[in-house]
Scaffold this active site. Sequence first.
Site, PDB file in Angstrom:
ATOM      1  N   ASP A 179       0.782  -1.102  -0.059  1.00  0.00           N
ATOM      2  CA  ASP A 179      -0.080   0.031  -0.024  1.00  0.00           C
ATOM      3  C   ASP A 179       1.014   1.234  -0.172  1.00  0.00           C
ATOM      4  OD1 ASP A 179      -2.471   1.814   0.449  1.00  0.00           O
ATOM      5  OD2 ASP A 179      -3.336  -0.228   0.643  1.00  0.00           O
ATOM      6  N   HIS A 250      -2.782   3.450  -4.516  1.00  0.00           N
ATOM      7  CA  HIS A 250      -2.131   2.719  -3.552  1.00  0.00           C
ATOM      8  C   HIS A 250      -0.619   2.355  -3.490  1.00  0.00           C
ATOM      9  CE1 HIS A 250      -5.469   3.526  -0.612  1.00  0.00           C
ATOM     10  NE2 HIS A 250      -6.376   2.683  -1.626  1.00  0.00           N
ATOM     11  N   GLU A 313      -9.624   2.776  -5.188  1.00  0.00           N
ATOM     12  CA  GLU A 313      -9.437   4.392  -4.907  1.00  0.00           C
ATOM     13  C   GLU A 313      -8.131   4.745  -5.755  1.00  0.00           C
ATOM     14  OE1 GLU A 313     -11.011   4.149  -0.192  1.00  0.00           O
ATOM     15  OE2 GLU A 313      -9.213   3.469  -0.649  1.00  0.00           O
TER      16      GLU A 313
END
Length: 539
Positions: A179, A250, A313
């Site tokens: 991440d 990410h 995202e």
Amino acid sequence: MTSVTDLIPEPRAIEGPMRCGVLLDEGTTLWAGPGTGTTERWLRSTLGPALGLPLRPGPQDARDSVRLCVDDSLEPEAYKLSVIADWGVEIRGGDAAGVFWGAQTLRQLLGPEAFRKAPVRPDIKRGIPHQIIEDGPRFRWRGLMLDVARHFMPKDGVLRYLDLMAAHKLNVFHFHLTDDQGWRIEIERYPRLTEVGSWRARTKFGHRASPLWEEKPHGGYYTQDDIREIVAYAAERHITVVPEIDVPGHSQAAIAAYPELGNTDTSLSVWDTWGISPNVLAPTDNTLRFYEGVFEELLELFPSEFIHVGGDECLKDQWRASPTAQARIKELGVGDEDGLQSWFIGHFDKWLSAHGRRLIGWDEILEGGLARGAAVSSWRGYEGGITAARAGHDVVMCPEQQVYLDHRQHEGADEPVPIGYVRTLEDVYRFEPVPPELTSTEAAHVLGTQANLWTEVMEDQARVDYQAFPRLSAFAEVAWSDLPAPAERDFDGFERRMVRHYERLDALGVSYRPPAGPLPWQRRPGVLGRPIEGPPPNR
């Protein structure tokens, strides 16, 4: 037949129990038929020492013995556990996994002492009432996702969670390895991923709005030998490890290690706060080749059918500002940045398929279209899963509103780090993975369900325990048992069974969240969980 029991997850059917039964002692022998070696080893290495039972090999017809066998007339992962007075204990499984799940039920029947590392009284006999239990899972995917990127969990902690999963008959470990805040797996051809990407300079204490910081480096990673050990340990417990390497968002930890993967000339460090970093992977051939190299090493380490690529995202501001990204959009004819992300994910969908694996990603990968063989983790509610199932894609249901266990468990001010939705034990117990809107054909695409543990506010193992339990016990029953509709579920009965299960969790050393006050049917003290050490509430 009755289902009145203190077993968790609740089995399909029980005949009995009766007062007579079987006594196990130091003379009890173990017979293991073909295909039951993993359960035989687990019984001798785990259950035997906990109860002081040597469980030496013996003949199949020995009295008061334990017998293991595979019976292909049973469904995969199903089992039949027979405790017959003056005869012994027999576990028949539809496959090796079924035998193992039957052994987990046997462990519960033997009492909380069976969950300790060493016997308190090794000389006593262990009695099991005469009964027959027939059981099997509702779903083939009964998962737990653990995020080790935000807060690193050492290898021994991961192995411990595999044991906790096995005790609850969960069978898929989704391993969130990368991440913005850390890269946690050794990739030999790209050493800077761990040399640089596995450490951040400091860490936010608490949720995103917290003004507090821990001003010291945080990090760590798993060597490839560590990963092999974790995967082998999981396989012995019939748990599949599904790794996640997050792309194209990410990814700040990877870009910090290899700046050419990014969209700007700005030098980056591993991100030290929570939220969504704007730094995403550049949509270049160099990036594709780099991650193909990552996945090549990943496939050598993880034999799982599915490989998780994240896909969630992905902020696209850098792509909008990047001449390279805009030229790529025009070259590919994909229309816009959403189409560019779909192309990126589609590339690895085809690549993994060519290597005999299947891609799975968070439900954003549906945007712009998805190849037929790809599967979806539906996290933003049910809608992504419904859309995917109707389009013929397999789905794992893990909506944040129901099964994100990092969300708070109570609305009170004393709840540690009160973030997200309030999701109580009862809320999790009443979660239904299959949306009623789906037809039976569409519902068949729901592989199962998964609880997710994101660790931004879980700085150590005790905090992970506190957020996970006892809600993970309720989730395990949802994933395994044939429960009625949510409104009709017997939550009072589940809480009665949890009284005994808290003792098992105590024996395992789990720092679970204590029940909210004494349960009305509680008959003895000392069932509450351990206090959590650490910063004060609402830090």
